[in-house]
Design an enzyme around this catalytic site. Structure first.
Site, short mmCIF file in Angstrom:
data_model
loop_
_atom_site.label_atom_id
_atom_site.label_comp_id
_atom_site.label_asym_id
_atom_site.label_seq_id
_atom_site.Cartn_x
_atom_site.Cartn_y
_atom_site.Cartn_z
N SER A 1 0.83 -1.20 0.00
CA SER A 1 0.00 0.00 0.00
C SER A 1 0.86 1.25 0.00
CB SER A 1 -0.91 -0.01 1.23
OG SER A 1 -1.55 1.24 1.37
N TRP B 1 2.57 1.68 -3.35
CA TRP B 1 1.58 2.01 -4.40
C TRP B 1 1.39 3.51 -4.50
CZ3 TRP B 1 -3.22 4.43 -4.30
CH2 TRP B 1 -4.01 4.28 -5.44
N HIS B 2 1.50 4.18 -3.34
CA HIS B 2 1.26 5.63 -3.33
C HIS B 2 2.39 6.42 -3.99
CE1 HIS B 2 -1.87 4.63 -0.37
NE2 HIS B 2 -2.40 5.78 -0.71
N GLY B 3 3.58 5.87 -4.03
CA GLY B 3 4.66 6.61 -4.67
C GLY B 3 5.98 5.89 -4.59
#
Lengths: 465, 383
Positions: free
Chosen positions: A316, A319-321
């Site tokens: 997670s 996934w954001h960056g």
């Protein structure tokens, strides 16, 4: 084309939404598909064809899976599809990050670092395409009847750039048959304006202060500014992201589609487990359904559950960056979700009044946001350190914050902590409140349209009369 | 009843969202009745949008899309103006400005970020102003050897001379502020200069109204009077000629700012009128036998001198090098200025024969403005 841009609000949206109201579902689908392709191509013309080709490939893989249920061919097609989608995401988003990180550890490996621009919305689109293949494999959804239906699902413009992450079976029936009632349009318009206001009136008002503090030299940030920036960012990210989701849900509703909710007042959570049931719900359910459960979920021993949780939250985070700060943020949340399971939920949260649990959870989440927002780990560490040094003062060059920052910070915090369902229930019982709501929406419309327009007009300050 | 309410809501919303698009369409419909819809009276110069280029490379790089967006923005006429003005007015009530260069102080007084940064900056940038002062001294020596007078005018920072309404986060003058250090450097190098912030304090002691209006970033005629009087004094010390003495002929105070007195407010594009206490001063030269022939090298503050020199009768013609970049000749306050063609350094070389004084104006928040270096370099080339 961002939702809060002049071109989208005053040109694209009316040109699509007004005719759509009068069309049959079949013609509406054609209009929306063409509009969606145009929408994505406007912002990412180079990648339109790549996403189109990838979607076409997935469509045929879905058909192969559906024709070969229970056989090796289906499993192979699923594996190829998932790997192709993840490969696209890894290459565009993480290749440079991984190679640079390896280089920092092992020195120059002589591998050229690719310069790839990340296509808009790729993270969301890839996850949705994976859900389609897996759901077809699991028989949760039948494959798309038509190629155009699948393209519609991939490119549907309200959700394409920033979610919510939808599943094919959530939208399939609506693609085939739907009615757009006047109530849908009014609800959609109101929801869109609320989302736009959250973004341009609240989130953007706090962004300048956040940027000023987070970009200051780390050793020059004092206690007051660190807390101001951390709190501002907590409100900014919630209002920005939930605002965008509101706009997406509102737009979809105007077009006759109902999308899932993506936020449910996350700052009212007690504990990180509840936080992830309320924050970016479509992502957390995706990770639960397509990563955590396939890894074994809760059905394993305590150690394996611990490992599964960490894998999910690290995934997670990244996934954001593509930055170590996001990974640390994910690990931070994973740690507290695990602690919820082993000790916090039964021994700590249950023992304290709910309001105290909400406050402690918000405090911990705010510290986590520092890692999410910081440019580097050292920048994050310095700001977190400043949060716990009450005697430190700032020494960096900074004009502000102006009074409006405090106004919008307080407004944002109040709106975050008021249980809206209770408020809505109360106001629904007041006669004439519907009129008040409509007037408020119109006033917000004018104000937020003003904020959007003003960003297009920046006169020079010095000039001759 | 509910359905009527729903339709009314959608009608109003529809008007709000369709009006800008209608204004774009109105650009192409030559009907007089649509004039009000298609025109916009927003104040301020912006970079005009280039026409969109539809080459494949531009489309794929999204330059075309950005250009189309800008092109549409410019043609959204009165509706866009309405949204911008209303938004700016709400922002003003909230104590902020949509223009990043403008700051709303206490009691709605407008400042620029440059003014506050000059006053409150905690940075210490060493002593860069010493070099500038030495350069000005070299220029002074060259110009005075040519028989001309030379004066440097430091036009003031509004936030420094009227600090009562600066925002609380700007906690007063920083000890590292460049202005006093520049004054010291000019004194040490022997440059003839006018310290307008000191004059502003003198003006306040004389009981004169403020030099800056609530909505303005440039000084009014009172500031120009005090600075021009000080310049005259320094000119009389350097060159022969009787240019007279400057007196105040009359002063009126109303609430209608004129010209630059509310320039920041105009640039802010509010919906409300910019009424604020506005002193208007008339000055006159007495006892003069000669007319001054000045060349002014300066910033937008120099516009005040131009008006002051001409309206008082001190000069019949003023040449202005705006930021040592653009050149203008002024012969009357009522007639438009005359642009001068050509290259500044070439014109400078030739114009020295016609003038008797060079006045270099430097603004306090921008003491390291590049026009000073360009002027000094051009003067050294004369030598």
């Amino acid at each position: 084309m961002a939702f809060n841009s002049v071109v989208f609000i005053f040109v694209f949206a009316p040109l699509v939404c007004i005719p759509n109201f009068f069309l049959s579902p079949a013609w509406s689908n054609r209009l929306i598909l063409i509009a969606s392709l145009f929408f994505y191509g406007w912002g990412e013309p180079r990648f339109l064809f790549a996403i189109f080709a990838s979607a076409t490939f997935d469509y045929f893989l879905g058909a192969v899976i559906a024709r070969n249920h229970g056989q090796a061919a289906a499993r192979l097609a699923l594996a190829v599809g998932v790997c192709a989608n993840l490969g696209l995401l890894v290459y565009c988003k993480y290749a440079a990050f991984f190679l640079e990180s390896l280089g920092q550890v092992f020195g120059n490996l002589g591998i050229p670092i690719p310069e790839v621009l990340l296509p808009l919305g790729l993270s969301f689109v890839v996850f949705e395409k994976i859900t389609y293949l897996v759901d077809v494999y699991r028989k949760t959804t039948p494959p798309a009847q038509r190629y155009s239906d699948y393209l519609f699902f991939v490119f549907f413009f309200p959700k394409m750039l920033a979610g919510p992450i939808i599943k094919y079976h959530e939208i399939n029936a609506q693609i085939q048959e739907r009615r757009v009632a006047l109530d849908d349009v009014i609800y959609g318009v109101s929801r869109f304006i609320v989302g736009l206001s959250k973004k341009v009136l609240v989130a953007d008002s706090l962004a300048k202060t956040v940027e000023a503090v987070f970009s200051a030299p780390a050793d020059q940030i004092g206690f007051g500014d660190a807390w101001l920036a951390a709190l501002c960012f907590s409100v900014q990210i919630y209002f920005d992201f939930s605002g965008y989701s509101d706009m997406a849900i509102g737009l979809a509703r105007i077009l006759g589609f109902r999308l899932r909710e993506n936020f449910n007042q996350p700052y009212l959570s007690v504990g990180f487990t509840e936080f992830w049931q309320r924050w970016h719900i479509s992502l957390s359910t995706w990770i639960r359904d397509y990563l955590y459960i396939p890894l074994g979920g809760n059905r394993c021993g305590a150690f394996r559950v611990f490992v599964n949780l960490w894998i999910c939250f690290l995934a997670s985070g990244i996934w954001h960056g593509a930055n170590w700060t996001f990974i640390v943020w994910g690990a931070y949340h994973g740690l507290f979700v695990w602690l919820d399971r082993v000790v916090l939920k039964d021994r700590i949260w249950r023992a304290m009044p709910r309001f105290l649990g909400v406050a402690v959870t918000f405090f911990l989440v705010t510290i986590g946001w520092v890692f999410f927002r910081a440019r580097t780990l050292s920048n994050a560490a310095s700001i977190v350190a400043a949060l716990f040094k009450p005697t430190s003062t700032s020494s960096f060059q900074y004009l502000g914050p102006s009074n409006d920052v405090y106004i919008f910070l307080v407004l944002g915090l109040v709106c975050s902590f008021i249980p809206l369902l209770v408020v809505v229930g109360m106001t629904d019982r007041i006669r004439g409140f519907e009129v008040v709501k409509r007037v408020l929406i119109l006033l917000l419309t004018i104000w937020s349209f003003g904020q959007v327009c003003v960003s297009t007009f920046t006169p020079f300050l010095y000039f001759r009369f | 009843m509910k359905r009527a309410g729903d339709c009314l809501f959608l009608l109003v919303f529809g008007l709000l969202i369709l009006a800008p698009g209608a204004a774009v369409i109105a650009q192409f419909v030559p009907l007089a009745i649509l004039d009000d819809l298609r025109t916009s009276a927003l104040f301020g110069q912006t970079v005009r949008a280039a026409p969109p280029d539809f080459q494949t490379s531009s489309v794929f790089s999204t330059q075309t899309q950005a250009a189309i967006g800008s092109w549409l923005n410019e043609r959204m006429g009165r509706p866009r103006e309405f949204y911008i003005r209303l938004n700016n007015s709400v922002d003003y009530l909230l104590g902020r400005s949509s223009n990043r260069s403008i700051v709303v102080g206490k009691r709605g007084e407008l400042f620029t970020t440059e003014m506050l940064a000059d006053l409150c900056s905690r940075r210490d940038e060493g002593k860069p102003v010493d070099d500038i002062a030495r350069g000005l001294r070299r220029a002074q020596d060259i110009i005075t050897r040519l028989g001309k007078a030379f004066v440097v005018v430091l036009s003031p920072n509004k936030a420094a001379v009227q600090p009562e309404n600066i925002p609380d986060y700007c906690a007063g003058a920083s000890p590292t502020r460049l202005y006093p250090r520049f004054i010291s450097a000019l004194e040490d190098t022997g440059v003839k200069f006018v310290d307008s912030e000191a004059l502003a304090r003198e003006s306040a002691r004389d009981g004169m109204p403020n030099w800056f209006g609530k909505y303005g970033q440039h000084w009014n005629a009172i500031g120009v009077f005090y600075a021009t009087r000080a310049i005259l004094g320094l000119l009389h010390e350097q060159i022969p000629g009787n240019f007279g003495s400057l007196k105040i002929e009359g002063m009126t105070i109303d609430d209608i700012p004129r010209g630059v007195e509310a320039d920041t407010g105009l640039l802010s594009n509010f919906v409300f009128p910019l009424n604020a206490v506005s002193p208007h001063l008339e000055m006159k030269v007495e006892g003069a036998r000669d007319k001054l022939r000045p060349l002014i090298v300066g910033t937008s503050f120099s516009g005040g001198f131009v008006e002051g020199f001409l309206s008082s009768g001190l000069a019949d013609k003023v040449i202005l090098y705006d930021y040592f970049h653009s050149m203008f000749q002024y012969e009357s306050v009522t007639r438009p200025r005359i642009p001068i063609e050509g290259e500044v350094t070439e014109h400078y070389r030739s114009v020295l024969k016609e003038i008797d004084a060079v006045i270099v104006e430097v603004n306090a928040p921008a003491l390291r403005s590049s026009h000073i270096a360009r002027f000094v370099a051009a003067t050294e080339m004369l030598h």
